[in-house]
Design an enzyme around this catalytic site. Structure first.
Site, PDB file in Angstrom:
ATOM      1  N   GLY A 253       0.783  -1.232   0.000  1.00  5.05           N
ATOM      2  CA  GLY A 253       0.000   0.000   0.000  1.00  5.05           C
ATOM      3  C   GLY A 253       0.811   1.277   0.000  1.00  5.05           C
TER       4      GLY A 253
ATOM      5  CB  THR B 253       0.582   3.650  -4.703  1.00  2.88           C
ATOM      6  OG1 THR B 253       1.795   3.223  -5.337  1.00  2.88           O
ATOM      7  CG2 THR B 253      -0.087   4.700  -5.571  1.00  2.88           C
TER       8      THR B 253
ATOM      9  CE  LYS C  78       6.013   2.850  -8.273  1.00  5.25           C
ATOM     10  NZ  LYS C  78       5.893   2.189  -6.957  1.00  5.25           N
TER      11      LYS C  78
ATOM     12  CB  SER D   3       7.724  -3.202 -13.449  1.00  5.60           C
ATOM     13  OG  SER D   3       7.624  -3.541 -12.093  1.00  5.60           O
TER      14      SER D   3
ATOM     15  CG  ASN E 150      -2.104   0.184   4.170  1.00  5.77           C
ATOM     16  OD1 ASN E 150      -3.200   0.679   4.420  1.00  5.77           O
ATOM     17  ND2 ASN E 150      -1.811  -0.352   2.990  1.00  5.77           N
TER      18      ASN E 150
ATOM     19  CD1 TRP F 203      -8.135  -4.803   4.186  1.00  3.45           C
ATOM     20  CD2 TRP F 203     -10.335  -4.642   4.542  1.00  3.45           C
ATOM     21  NE1 TRP F 203      -8.770  -5.401   3.114  1.00  3.45           N
ATOM     22  CE2 TRP F 203     -10.132  -5.315   3.308  1.00  3.45           C
ATOM     23  CE3 TRP F 203     -11.640  -4.425   4.978  1.00  3.45           C
ATOM     24  CZ2 TRP F 203     -11.179  -5.770   2.521  1.00  3.45           C
ATOM     25  CZ3 TRP F 203     -12.697  -4.864   4.182  1.00  3.45           C
ATOM     26  CH2 TRP F 203     -12.461  -5.535   2.976  1.00  3.45           C
TER      27      TRP F 203
END
EC number: 6.3.3.3
Length: 234
Positions: free
Chosen positions: A15, A17, A38, A42, A177, A207
């Site tokens: 998490g 991002t 960033k 990929s 997170n 969550w």
């Protein structure tokens, strides 16, 4: 002078991002200018405009300063594999100097909050002899660690924090997170993380099913005054 942070994670898919975009959104909603990069991604999709990465697009959406996509994500690769392997397949040579220059172009925009998001974990390779940690060391920015709270997270978090310290960088703090809604002893794991990690817990993100960035940002609203004063020498 703006505040810039390097965001890393305890692993891939923890998490980074979501947290980075949430931080940017929280800052932007409080009237601060925001920007992110960033440098390597990929798993990009081919679009009429070229390769595009969903993580980089999410960061761009929460950036109040608008830059061309090529500056937000200068190295984009299609295969969803480790960045150094994706670069090899594409015939592209990645190195710290090139990535550092790309990051500094963004940092030098002097946004109130700038975030450089790494790829994967702390020591993910970018080439045969260098890792993401080498990029962080070259940038000499304070680090925020995203701890993906799931089974094994305590070990991963402690090892990552030790590596950051060994590399001579400041771990500003960590963000929990929560990735598993059914994780046993969740509260006890969070307490253990707070007991064993020397840096403070900046926030906890429960969550959620939809990863709505506006909702995620609510967990960072109270953090903004503290965070945006941390690395500003003025």
């Amino acid at each position: 002078m703006g505040n810039a942070f390097f965001i890393t994670g305890t692993d891939t898919d923890v998490g980074k991002t979501t947290v980075a975009a949430g931080l940017l959104c929280a800052a932007r909603r409080q009237g601060f200018s925001t920007l992110a990069i960033k440098p390597v991604a990929s798993g990009c999709d081919l679009t009429p405009q070229g390769l595009r990465n969903s993580d980089a697009l999410a960061l761009a959406q929460q950036s109040s300063i608008k830059l061309p996509y090529a500056q937000i994500n200068p190295f984009a690769f299609a295969p969803a594999i480790a960045p150094h392997l994706a670069a090899q397949q594409a015939g592209v040579k990645l190195d710290v100097t090139t990535l550092q220059q790309a990051c500094l172009q963004v940092v030098n925009q002097q946004a109130d909050l700038t975030i450089i998001e790494g790829a994967g974990g702390w020591r993910v390779p970018i080439c045969a002899s260098q890792t993401m940690a080498d990029l962080a060391k070259a940038l000499q920015l304070p680090v925020i660690l995203v701890v993906g709270v799931r089974l094994g997270c305590i070990n991963h978090a402690l090892l990552t924090a030790e590596a950051i310290a060994q590399d001579g960088l400041k771990l500003t703090g960590w963000i929990a997170n929560c990735l598993d809604p059914t994780m046993p002893a969740l509260a006890d794991n969070l307490i253990s993380l707070e007991q064993h990690l020397k840096s403070p817990c900046l926030a906890q993100v429960p969550w959620v099913a939809d990863d709505n960035i506006e909702h995620i940002a609510e967990h960072f609203s109270a953090l903004m005054p503290q965070l945006l004063a941390v690395s500003d020498p003025d």
